[in-house]
Design a protein around this motif. Structure first.
Motif, PDB file in Angstrom:
ATOM      1  N   LEU A 247     -29.466  29.397  53.109  1.00 16.40           N
ATOM      2  CA  LEU A 247     -28.298  28.554  53.328  1.00 16.40           C
ATOM      3  C   LEU A 247     -28.519  27.795  54.631  1.00 16.40           C
ATOM      4  N   THR A 248     -28.328  26.491  54.607  1.00 16.05           N
ATOM      5  CA  THR A 248     -28.518  25.698  55.819  1.00 16.05           C
ATOM      6  C   THR A 248     -27.381  25.955  56.798  1.00 16.05           C
ATOM      7  N   ALA A 249     -27.618  25.601  58.043  1.00 13.34           N
ATOM      8  CA  ALA A 249     -26.579  25.742  59.070  1.00 13.34           C
ATOM      9  C   ALA A 249     -25.363  24.907  58.699  1.00 13.34           C
ATOM     10  N   LYS A 250     -25.595  23.735  58.111  1.00 13.42           N
ATOM     11  CA  LYS A 250     -24.475  22.869  57.707  1.00 13.42           C
ATOM     12  C   LYS A 250     -23.627  23.544  56.630  1.00 13.42           C
ATOM     13  N   ALA A 251     -24.271  24.180  55.661  1.00 12.10           N
ATOM     14  CA  ALA A 251     -23.529  24.877  54.604  1.00 12.10           C
ATOM     15  C   ALA A 251     -22.735  26.045  55.179  1.00 12.10           C
ATOM     16  N   LEU A 252     -23.340  26.797  56.083  1.00 13.05           N
ATOM     17  CA  LEU A 252     -22.643  27.928  56.711  1.00 13.05           C
ATOM     18  C   LEU A 252     -21.459  27.446  57.544  1.00 13.05           C
ATOM     19  N   THR A 253     -21.654  26.334  58.249  1.00 11.72           N
ATOM     20  CA  THR A 253     -20.588  25.772  59.075  1.00 11.72           C
ATOM     21  C   THR A 253     -19.410  25.330  58.216  1.00 11.72           C
ATOM     22  N   ARG A 254     -19.707  24.653  57.121  1.00 12.40           N
ATOM     23  CA  ARG A 254     -18.632  24.196  56.227  1.00 12.40           C
ATOM     24  C   ARG A 254     -17.909  25.370  55.578  1.00 12.40           C
ATOM     25  N   LEU A 255     -18.660  26.384  55.216  1.00 17.23           N
ATOM     26  CA  LEU A 255     -18.033  27.572  54.625  1.00 17.23           C
ATOM     27  C   LEU A 255     -17.109  28.243  55.635  1.00 17.23           C
ATOM     28  N   ALA A 256     -17.563  28.380  56.875  1.00 14.15           N
ATOM     29  CA  ALA A 256     -16.734  28.986  57.922  1.00 14.15           C
ATOM     30  C   ALA A 256     -15.472  28.152  58.154  1.00 14.15           C
ATOM     31  N   SER A 257     -15.589  26.829  58.078  1.00 11.56           N
ATOM     32  CA  SER A 257     -14.414  25.960  58.224  1.00 11.56           C
ATOM     33  C   SER A 257     -13.425  26.188  57.097  1.00 11.56           C
ATOM     34  N   ALA A 258     -13.921  26.301  55.872  1.00 16.11           N
ATOM     35  CA  ALA A 258     -13.052  26.514  54.714  1.00 16.11           C
ATOM     36  C   ALA A 258     -12.360  27.876  54.784  1.00 16.11           C
ATOM     37  N   VAL A 259     -13.102  28.893  55.155  1.00 12.08           N
ATOM     38  CA  VAL A 259     -12.534  30.241  55.261  1.00 12.08           C
ATOM     39  C   VAL A 259     -11.465  30.271  56.357  1.00 12.08           C
ATOM     40  N   THR A 260     -11.734  29.615  57.471  1.00  8.33           N
ATOM     41  CA  THR A 260     -10.766  29.559  58.568  1.00  8.33           C
ATOM     42  C   THR A 260      -9.517  28.793  58.148  1.00  8.33           C
ATOM     43  N   GLY A 261      -9.709  27.659  57.482  1.00  9.91           N
ATOM     44  CA  GLY A 261      -8.572  26.881  56.998  1.00  9.91           C
ATOM     45  C   GLY A 261      -7.674  27.696  56.088  1.00  9.91           C
ATOM     46  N   ASP A 262      -8.290  28.470  55.190  1.00  5.36           N
ATOM     47  CA  ASP A 262      -7.512  29.339  54.300  1.00  5.36           C
ATOM     48  C   ASP A 262      -6.751  30.402  55.081  1.00  5.36           C
ATOM     49  N   ALA A 263      -7.396  30.991  56.054  1.00  4.72           N
ATOM     50  CA  ALA A 263      -6.781  32.087  56.811  1.00  4.72           C
ATOM     51  C   ALA A 263      -5.614  31.623  57.673  1.00  4.72           C
ATOM     52  N   LEU A 264      -5.669  30.375  58.162  1.00  5.75           N
ATOM     53  CA  LEU A 264      -4.642  29.904  59.092  1.00  5.75           C
ATOM     54  C   LEU A 264      -3.744  28.814  58.524  1.00  5.75           C
ATOM     55  N   GLY A 265      -3.935  28.459  57.255  1.00  3.89           N
ATOM     56  CA  GLY A 265      -3.064  27.482  56.613  1.00  3.89           C
ATOM     57  C   GLY A 265      -3.251  26.063  57.073  1.00  3.89           C
ATOM     58  N   VAL A 266      -4.480  25.696  57.455  1.00  8.51           N
ATOM     59  CA  VAL A 266      -4.757  24.332  57.903  1.00  8.51           C
ATOM     60  C   VAL A 266      -5.885  23.727  57.071  1.00  8.51           C
ATOM     61  N   ASP A 267      -6.048  22.422  57.188  1.00 11.38           N
ATOM     62  CA  ASP A 267      -7.104  21.715  56.486  1.00 11.38           C
ATOM     63  C   ASP A 267      -8.456  22.068  57.104  1.00 11.38           C
ATOM     64  N   ALA A 268      -9.434  22.372  56.263  1.00 13.84           N
ATOM     65  CA  ALA A 268     -10.761  22.746  56.753  1.00 13.84           C
ATOM     66  C   ALA A 268     -11.393  21.629  57.589  1.00 13.84           C
TER      67      ALA A 268
END
Length: 126
Positions: free
Chosen positions: A19-40
């Protein structure tokens, strides 16, 4: 399957998936957005190597109810997940667990910096 893709005896060869760093970064953004109710898209993530594991440094807004709603309805704070600091600590664990399960990576630390409050008005149930 081609001959190059099989080992002697017909068993499929095992490869690696990266998995590229970009893919991991985007995944972490999506997971964070879900956890805190904000747009990734409003979440910023930096990945760091931490003794062979990952450290996630995240800057994000957090979605919260308005103070007016909290004052007028007793259960609003509990429905929103509790006080902001409690929600951040809970979210750090959720982000770590979900990211690890989706990537099979080991996360040593999640550092979460709240950059702003996204105040939402609760819709009335009719």
């Amino acid at each position: 399957m081609s001959a190059a893709a099989t080992a002697p005896g017909g068993a499929a060869q095992r490869g690696t998936t990266r998995l590229t760093a970009k893919a991991l970064t985007r995944l972490a953004s999506a997971v964070t957005g879900d956890a805190l109710g904000v747009d990734a898209g409003s979440v910023s993530v930096d990945l760091e190597d931490h003794k062979g594991s990952l450290a996630l440094r995240i800057s994000t807004p957090i979605r919260v109810p308005s103070l007016e709603r909290i004052r007028s309805q007793d259960a609003t704070l509990e429905r929103s997940g509790g006080p902001i600091l409690q929600r951040v600590e809970t979210a750090k664990g959720e982000i770590k667990d979900r990211f690890q399960s989706l990537t099979d990576s080991r996360v040593e630390r999640v550092m979460l910096r709240v950059t702003s409050l996204n105040i939402r008005a609760e819709e009335r149930v009719r």
